[in-house]
Design a protein around this motif. Structure first.
Motif: not given
Length: 149
Positions: A54-74
């Motif tokens: 459905g359209p409300e599902a996350k992630p939404q367009v515009g959301d930022a990926v800030i960490a992968i497996n709790r490791a913050a992205l540089r």
């Protein structure tokens, strides 16, 4: 410097609500990411994901990926690097942390994506004319060719 707007995204990230999603398996993530102002942003959601969740599902367009497996992205990590990381981790399961975009981020991202899409304009060279359809055999009528003097 008044030109701080380019990295307003980075400055905003700490204040945005965040959420975690776990992805697993060999299938596609279901969304596309691009690096925008040094931040990895969700730019497309695949239609199959929209249909399933459905359209409300996350992630939404515009959301930022800030960490992968709790490791913050540089900041400034290239999209390809992030995709490689995700590909290598996803079989075992990967947890991604997203920052939910606010309205102004989504608006500026939409404008930015339009720019990106309209940048390559190879339409300057006139496109080739479409191939002519093969001549139909005359249906009993001779073909009339007007010769203009």
């Amino acid at each position: 410097g008044a030109s701080g707007s380019t990295n307003s995204l980075l400055a905003k990230l700490p204040n945005l609500p965040r959420y975690n999603l776990t992805f697993q398996g060999d299938n596609d993530l279901g969304f596309g990411i691009e690096s925008v102002n040094s931040v990895i942003i969700v730019t497309t959601i695949h239609p199959s994901r929209l249909q399933t969740l459905g359209p409300e599902a996350k992630p939404q367009v515009g959301d930022a990926v800030i960490a992968i497996n709790r490791a913050a992205l540089r900041p400034g990590l290239s999209t390809n690097n992030v995709k490689k990381i995700l590909k290598s981790l996803k079989a075992k399961g990967v947890e991604m942390t997203f920052a939910a975009a606010d309205k102004s981020m989504k608006a500026s991202l939409a404008a930015r994506l339009l720019q990106l899409k309209s940048l390559p304009a190879p339409s300057r060279r006139s496109p080739l004319p479409p191939p002519r359809p093969p001549r139909q055999p005359p249906n009993g009528e001779p073909e009339v060719i007007d010769l203009l003097d």
